[in-house]
Design a protein around this motif. Sequence first.
Motif, PDB file in Angstrom:
ATOM      1  N   VAL A  76       0.858  -1.172   0.000  1.00 24.06           N
ATOM      2  CA  VAL A  76       0.000   0.000   0.000  1.00 24.06           C
ATOM      3  C   VAL A  76       0.904   1.236   0.000  1.00 24.06           C
ATOM      4  CG1 VAL A  76      -1.583   1.368   1.415  1.00 24.06           C
ATOM      5  CG2 VAL A  76      -1.943  -1.087   1.148  1.00 24.06           C
ATOM      6  N   MET A  77       0.696   2.129  -0.962  1.00 25.92           N
ATOM      7  CA  MET A  77       1.519   3.330  -1.059  1.00 25.92           C
ATOM      8  C   MET A  77       0.927   4.416  -0.148  1.00 25.92           C
ATOM      9  SD  MET A  77       4.002   2.463  -2.857  1.00 25.92           S
ATOM     10  CE  MET A  77       4.025   0.679  -2.911  1.00 25.92           C
ATOM     11  N   LEU A  78       1.525   4.536   1.019  1.00 23.46           N
ATOM     12  CA  LEU A  78       0.927   5.319   2.092  1.00 23.46           C
ATOM     13  C   LEU A  78       0.696   6.789   1.746  1.00 23.46           C
ATOM     14  CD1 LEU A  78      -0.223   4.990   4.850  1.00 23.46           C
ATOM     15  CD2 LEU A  78       2.059   5.158   5.831  1.00 23.46           C
ATOM     16  N   PRO A  79       1.529   7.433   0.924  1.00 25.89           N
ATOM     17  CA  PRO A  79       1.228   8.833   0.586  1.00 25.89           C
ATOM     18  C   PRO A  79      -0.123   9.029  -0.103  1.00 25.89           C
ATOM     19  CG  PRO A  79       3.508   8.323   0.051  1.00 25.89           C
ATOM     20  CD  PRO A  79       2.847   7.021   0.399  1.00 25.89           C
ATOM     21  N   ASN A  80      -0.683   7.953  -0.676  1.00 24.67           N
ATOM     22  CA  ASN A  80      -1.956   8.067  -1.387  1.00 24.67           C
ATOM     23  C   ASN A  80      -3.177   7.911  -0.485  1.00 24.67           C
ATOM     24  OD1 ASN A  80      -0.375   8.170  -3.702  1.00 24.67           O
ATOM     25  ND2 ASN A  80      -0.568   5.984  -4.103  1.00 24.67           N
ATOM     26  N   HIS A  81      -2.967   7.638   0.809  1.00 26.59           N
ATOM     27  CA  HIS A  81      -4.073   7.280   1.689  1.00 26.59           C
ATOM     28  C   HIS A  81      -3.912   7.929   3.063  1.00 26.59           C
ATOM     29  CE1 HIS A  81      -4.826   4.038  -1.248  1.00 26.59           C
ATOM     30  NE2 HIS A  81      -3.535   3.798  -1.172  1.00 26.59           N
ATOM     31  N   ARG A  82      -5.007   8.063   3.765  1.00 24.82           N
ATOM     32  CA  ARG A  82      -4.968   8.480   5.151  1.00 24.82           C
ATOM     33  C   ARG A  82      -4.709   7.256   6.026  1.00 24.82           C
ATOM     34  NH1 ARG A  82      -2.958  12.418   5.547  1.00 24.82           N
ATOM     35  NH2 ARG A  82      -3.676  12.642   7.702  1.00 24.82           N
ATOM     36  N   PRO A  83      -3.868   7.371   7.045  1.00 29.98           N
ATOM     37  CA  PRO A  83      -3.530   6.226   7.894  1.00 29.98           C
ATOM     38  C   PRO A  83      -4.734   5.514   8.489  1.00 29.98           C
ATOM     39  CG  PRO A  83      -1.972   7.991   8.284  1.00 29.98           C
ATOM     40  CD  PRO A  83      -3.026   8.551   7.361  1.00 29.98           C
ATOM     41  N   LEU A  84      -5.747   6.259   8.930  1.00 26.57           N
ATOM     42  CA  LEU A  84      -6.920   5.623   9.517  1.00 26.57           C
ATOM     43  C   LEU A  84      -7.617   4.718   8.505  1.00 26.57           C
ATOM     44  CD1 LEU A  84      -9.042   5.198  11.726  1.00 26.57           C
ATOM     45  CD2 LEU A  84     -10.178   7.293  10.919  1.00 26.57           C
ATOM     46  N   VAL A  85      -7.751   5.169   7.260  1.00 26.19           N
ATOM     47  CA  VAL A  85      -8.437   4.373   6.237  1.00 26.19           C
ATOM     48  C   VAL A  85      -7.662   3.086   5.956  1.00 26.19           C
ATOM     49  CG1 VAL A  85      -9.191   4.343   3.831  1.00 26.19           C
ATOM     50  CG2 VAL A  85      -9.513   6.409   5.217  1.00 26.19           C
ATOM     51  N   PRO A 126      11.065  11.272   3.882  1.00 27.51           N
ATOM     52  CA  PRO A 126      11.209  10.106   4.758  1.00 27.51           C
ATOM     53  C   PRO A 126      10.633  10.347   6.154  1.00 27.51           C
ATOM     54  CG  PRO A 126      13.213  10.450   3.505  1.00 27.51           C
ATOM     55  CD  PRO A 126      12.334  11.636   3.227  1.00 27.51           C
ATOM     56  N   GLU A 127      10.778  11.562   6.646  1.00 27.51           N
ATOM     57  CA  GLU A 127      10.252  11.871   7.976  1.00 27.51           C
ATOM     58  C   GLU A 127       8.726  11.802   7.996  1.00 27.51           C
ATOM     59  OE1 GLU A 127      14.266  13.162   7.423  1.00 27.51           O
ATOM     60  OE2 GLU A 127      12.454  13.756   6.301  1.00 27.51           O
ATOM     61  N   GLU A 128       8.095  12.327   6.952  1.00 30.25           N
ATOM     62  CA  GLU A 128       6.634  12.265   6.871  1.00 30.25           C
ATOM     63  C   GLU A 128       6.151  10.825   6.698  1.00 30.25           C
ATOM     64  OE1 GLU A 128       5.605  16.601   4.839  1.00 30.25           O
ATOM     65  OE2 GLU A 128       6.332  14.946   3.588  1.00 30.25           O
ATOM     66  N   PHE A 129       6.888  10.058   5.927  1.00 30.37           N
ATOM     67  CA  PHE A 129       6.553   8.647   5.747  1.00 30.37           C
ATOM     68  C   PHE A 129       6.594   7.908   7.086  1.00 30.37           C
ATOM     69  CE2 PHE A 129       8.128   4.342   4.085  1.00 30.37           C
ATOM     70  CZ  PHE A 129       6.849   3.891   3.786  1.00 30.37           C
ATOM     71  N   ALA A 130       7.642   8.161   7.870  1.00 33.71           N
ATOM     72  CA  ALA A 130       7.760   7.525   9.187  1.00 33.71           C
ATOM     73  C   ALA A 130       6.600   7.922  10.101  1.00 33.71           C
ATOM     74  CB  ALA A 130       9.088   7.901   9.828  1.00 33.71           C
ATOM     75  N   GLU A 131       6.206   9.186  10.037  1.00 33.38           N
ATOM     76  CA  GLU A 131       5.088   9.651  10.862  1.00 33.38           C
ATOM     77  C   GLU A 131       3.789   8.952  10.465  1.00 33.38           C
ATOM     78  OE1 GLU A 131       5.033  13.840  10.333  1.00 33.38           O
ATOM     79  OE2 GLU A 131       6.845  14.201  11.537  1.00 33.38           O
ATOM     80  N   GLU A 132       3.585   8.760   9.165  1.00 37.31           N
ATOM     81  CA  GLU A 132       2.353   8.122   8.708  1.00 37.31           C
ATOM     82  C   GLU A 132       2.346   6.627   9.031  1.00 37.31           C
ATOM     83  OE1 GLU A 132       1.889   9.250   4.593  1.00 37.31           O
ATOM     84  OE2 GLU A 132       0.874  11.104   5.176  1.00 37.31           O
ATOM     85  N   ILE A 133       3.507   5.973   8.944  1.00 33.20           N
ATOM     86  CA  ILE A 133       3.585   4.570   9.359  1.00 33.20           C
ATOM     87  C   ILE A 133       3.247   4.446  10.842  1.00 33.20           C
ATOM     88  CG2 ILE A 133       5.130   2.609   9.745  1.00 33.20           C
ATOM     89  CD1 ILE A 133       6.680   3.454   7.280  1.00 33.20           C
ATOM     90  N   THR A 134       3.798   5.342  11.630  1.00 31.24           N
ATOM     91  CA  THR A 134       3.515   5.327  13.068  1.00 31.24           C
ATOM     92  C   THR A 134       2.029   5.504  13.324  1.00 31.24           C
ATOM     93  OG1 THR A 134       5.721   6.200  13.575  1.00 31.24           O
ATOM     94  CG2 THR A 134       4.019   6.456  15.271  1.00 31.24           C
TER      95      THR A 134
END
Length: 322
Positions: A76-85, A126-134
Amino acid sequence: MRLSLLDRSRTRRGQAESAALEHSVLRAIAAEQQGYHRFWVAEHHAVPGIASGSPAVLLSAIGARTARIRLGSGGVMLPNHRPLVVAEQFRMLEALYPGRIDLGLGRSLGFTAPVREALGRRRTTPEEFAEEITAVREHLEGTAALTARPGDAGEVPLFVLATGSGLDTAAALGLPVVVGGPVLLSDEIEDRLAAYRRAFRPHRGSAPTVVLSADVLVADTDAEARELALPEVWAIVRSRETGEFPPLEDVAGIRARDIGDRERSRLEHGLENMWAGSERTITERVGRLLERTGADELLVSGSTTDREALAESDHRVSALLG
């Protein structure tokens, strides 16, 4: 070493795009019968050569036709989605197919500028990606301010897809890493994985875990395997020329083309980088890589126009490496 399979729902010239989705389901059924540990699917948007744009939807269909094999996203390409969804989708899958669901997360955006614009996301650091994974992990673990439903679904393991800085992100978050693409072929692979293991910060008792992802095709001879690999490599070459990743063509049609010197050079280079060969060739190549990397799992992918030949290759890979 665990052996798993990644399927990209590749379309084929002259065939309905929807047929690629049914083939993904059938390939998963066969993978379960052959003893593969996981079956993962991919996310690509508005790409003529790939039918799957929604891993969660496809995984639900595959889950209904299988019983044991683990199912997940590569990814799943996380930048394309909201973490909750994302968390809700995979909690639902885990509730439907308990103990079988994985969630691989990547940070790639759309293949072309119009796709990226349609998705409405800018490039993610990368920092934003880490925040969204978290954020996804907190929703899955029930530690976020909101509870992703269904709240009583089981654990969904996370994986980070790494083609560069993702190794650092996975280490900092204490997550398994899936390594493929240029990183896998580089001379720095041992050093990069050693750095990942040194920097790893355990989360809830986790330990460094390395999954290698590579295109693997097996046939009786190296020459025959290269022919199987030709349609996928040709699609990659054409995408560099046209900016559009196309459906797979048959080998005879590709061989009949008047191919220029630049395309031919790229084609030969691509074939050399594919893991396409006889059983002996693949055994030796995989053995060398595992010795260099100490990987825990091999996630193989591979596409060719001939579906029967692909099924035979999958069977040989499972018998050889499983």
